[in-house]
Design an enzyme around this catalytic site. Sequence first.
Site, PDB file in Angstrom:
ATOM      1  N   GLY A 184       0.816  -1.206   0.000  1.00 52.96           N
ATOM      2  CA  GLY A 184       0.000   0.000   0.000  1.00 52.96           C
ATOM      3  C   GLY A 184       0.851   1.258   0.000  1.00 52.96           C
ATOM      4  O   GLY A 184       1.930   1.302  -0.603  1.00 52.96           O
ATOM      5  N   SER A 185       0.415   2.277   0.713  1.00 50.99           N
ATOM      6  CA  SER A 185       0.980   3.623   0.564  1.00 50.99           C
ATOM      7  C   SER A 185       2.410   3.788   1.063  1.00 50.99           C
ATOM      8  O   SER A 185       3.078   4.751   0.695  1.00 50.99           O
ATOM      9  CB  SER A 185       0.079   4.641   1.276  1.00 50.99           C
ATOM     10  OG  SER A 185      -1.163   4.736   0.616  1.00 50.99           O
ATOM     11  N   THR A 186       2.906   2.883   1.911  1.00 47.33           N
ATOM     12  CA  THR A 186       4.315   2.997   2.301  1.00 47.33           C
ATOM     13  C   THR A 186       5.223   2.869   1.076  1.00 47.33           C
ATOM     14  O   THR A 186       6.332   3.407   1.057  1.00 47.33           O
ATOM     15  CB  THR A 186       4.698   1.914   3.330  1.00 47.33           C
ATOM     16  OG1 THR A 186       4.311   0.631   2.828  1.00 47.33           O
ATOM     17  CG2 THR A 186       4.008   2.168   4.667  1.00 47.33           C
TER      18      THR A 186
END
Length: 720
Positions: A311-313
């Site tokens: 995801g966004s990491t």
Amino acid sequence: MKKTKFSAKKRISFVFVIILMTVFSLVIRLGYLQIVRGEELKKGAIEQWTKGIEIKSKRGIIYDRKGQKLALSISASTVWANPGDIKNKEAKKTAEEIARVLEIDQNEIYEKLTKDTRTERIKQWITREEALELRELNLPGIQIVDDNRRYYPYENFASYILGFTDIDNIGLYGIEKTYNDYLAGTSGKWIKTTDAPGRQLPFDGEKIYDPADGLSVVLTLDETIQHFAEEAAEQAYLENNAKNVSVIVMEPKTGDILAMVNKPDYNPNDPRTPLDDEKKKQWEALPIEELQEEWFDYWRNFAINDIYEPGSTFKLITAAAALEENKIRPETNFYCSGTLGDIAGGPIKCPRAHHDQTFVEAMNNSCNIALVNAGRGLGKSLFHKYLRAFGFGERTNIALNGEQRGIIPNSVENIKDINLATMSYGYTVAITPIQLITAVSSFGNGGNLMEPRLVKELVNEDGIVKEKFDPLVKRKVVSEKTASEMLMIMENVVSEGTGSNAYLPGFRVGGKTGTAQKIVDGRYSKGKYIASFVALAPADDPELAILVVIDEPGGGQYYGGTIAAPVARTILEDSLKYLEVEPQFTEEEKEDINEIITVPDLRNMKIGEAGKLLSDLGLRYTTEYVQVTDDSIVVNQYPEPYTELGKRSIIDIYLKQNEETEAKIPYLVGKTKEEAIETLETMNLSYELIGEGEVVNQNPLPGEVINEGTKIMVEFEVRE
């Protein structure tokens, strides 16, 4: 007369030749036995009239970086029997006495005492009291031999790093496995001379060959920081009712692993007995085949053995690549309407419309569309190049067994437009936690990708270093300028964006949140998420990198900024103080420390109104729902109403969702034919398969919304 003499001479000559040939043959045979087979026959003879009992070497100690003993060997005697020294009429009585002292089955002992073998192990690792009592009985043919067993004084502490050994002190998992050859040493031997039945001969001059003890291993692990991480991970695991919680703490400049935690964990002193009472009861009823599968799953090190969509990491990787290639600058403007519809297989959606924003602000907002456009600016070839450069799709070579490579496209040709878009914000790639923290740590050391280091050196029993393992730079991935810009961007995410729950007054923390929906049985599962947070601190000169991953939180909250960032903050706060890093408070922080704000009740308010109210109070908010408008209704919030918080804290807002769910095609590239079929049939989809080997292409593409009746085309190719 002359004829008789001639015949006699002939017979004598013949006999003489026969005798010479016989003697010559015997000499040749003797030479063959003495010279060619001498050692072999000597060994066989010795084996016939000698017997030897192995004297195990003392296994090396495992230390943390400061000399704390994490695994060691302790004395524990073993009972051996020499059946040849035990008369048949004495075997039953001997078995009774041993069974009484050791509290084990008498028939089992009797069977061993009457075997046609030279030595037989009765029981390994008896107590000191049992050993003393057996020695006092002085039973014929029974020896009590000093032995060693592996002992972990802190029980389940750092179990996934240390691993454990089997009953013969051979490493099976963790450092015990990967450094077994160094730790084990060389066994010795207790040699005795015996007669044919195996009875020891008197005055035989028995010999003892002393064992050579193993080398000790000094880890990079810091017992104190590991303790901080263990405590915080355990609390997060319980509070969030999670499936797994994983924490890794790394030193960016060296790649040293300072802590690695997975919860739930196990006690390496008894690795086949779960710590959870409920699980223990479940295992009691399982057949051995299923029980073995449970053991292997129980021992899996999530940090290196499991893969997940980050995801966004993962947006940090896209950002670093785009900055390094000068495709964007921190001040570059991006526009987000909430939806991006010009990509085949789309549309791409953002949690909410962010409108005009700089790239720094886009990272603060965790804006999907801005990152997709940054990824498109890079292009497929450069994006793939940086995936490889940062170490995704390959093992990090950490000194633990079972590390996974992860899954990324095998080549640029396999990347479609929708793949490039979704990978830009951390979907349709599968990575391990150790890969992510190693990649992000490069921003904290000027752009070098380090090989994670768990072992510093090997030492002997006198503490003399026999082998040293220096930090290893695998390659340069970004410039110092890009690394510095990434630290600035990450710091802004914590001070101004979604990572504010990791904000630590006096310390410049840089981080990135991530909340990814999980794939279960081939489709994105509603209600199952992986929440994560990765950080570097202090951001101006990083001493620590930390990654917190919470798998399937079940406590109601699932955002990375809500449940993972506070865990990282706790560990960082304790660890930085322990490392004596002095806090540097800004004037604003000095004022904010004493300013407490009561969180209002936002439930049933429109998101626009709730956002304005929070802003007026000096608070901020985040929401990760896909479809958000100013009229979206707040149904819940975290922290709860009337909680007291410091100024600039962040509130997670939960909105009313559309009841209609969407089915999305998962990422099939890289799967085998059997895996692809299983995934598609689980989703009850019709499909057509083309070719053999691994999946190289699919249509519809990953992430596309499909309707009932849609046929999936899957193309395979055999790889060398």
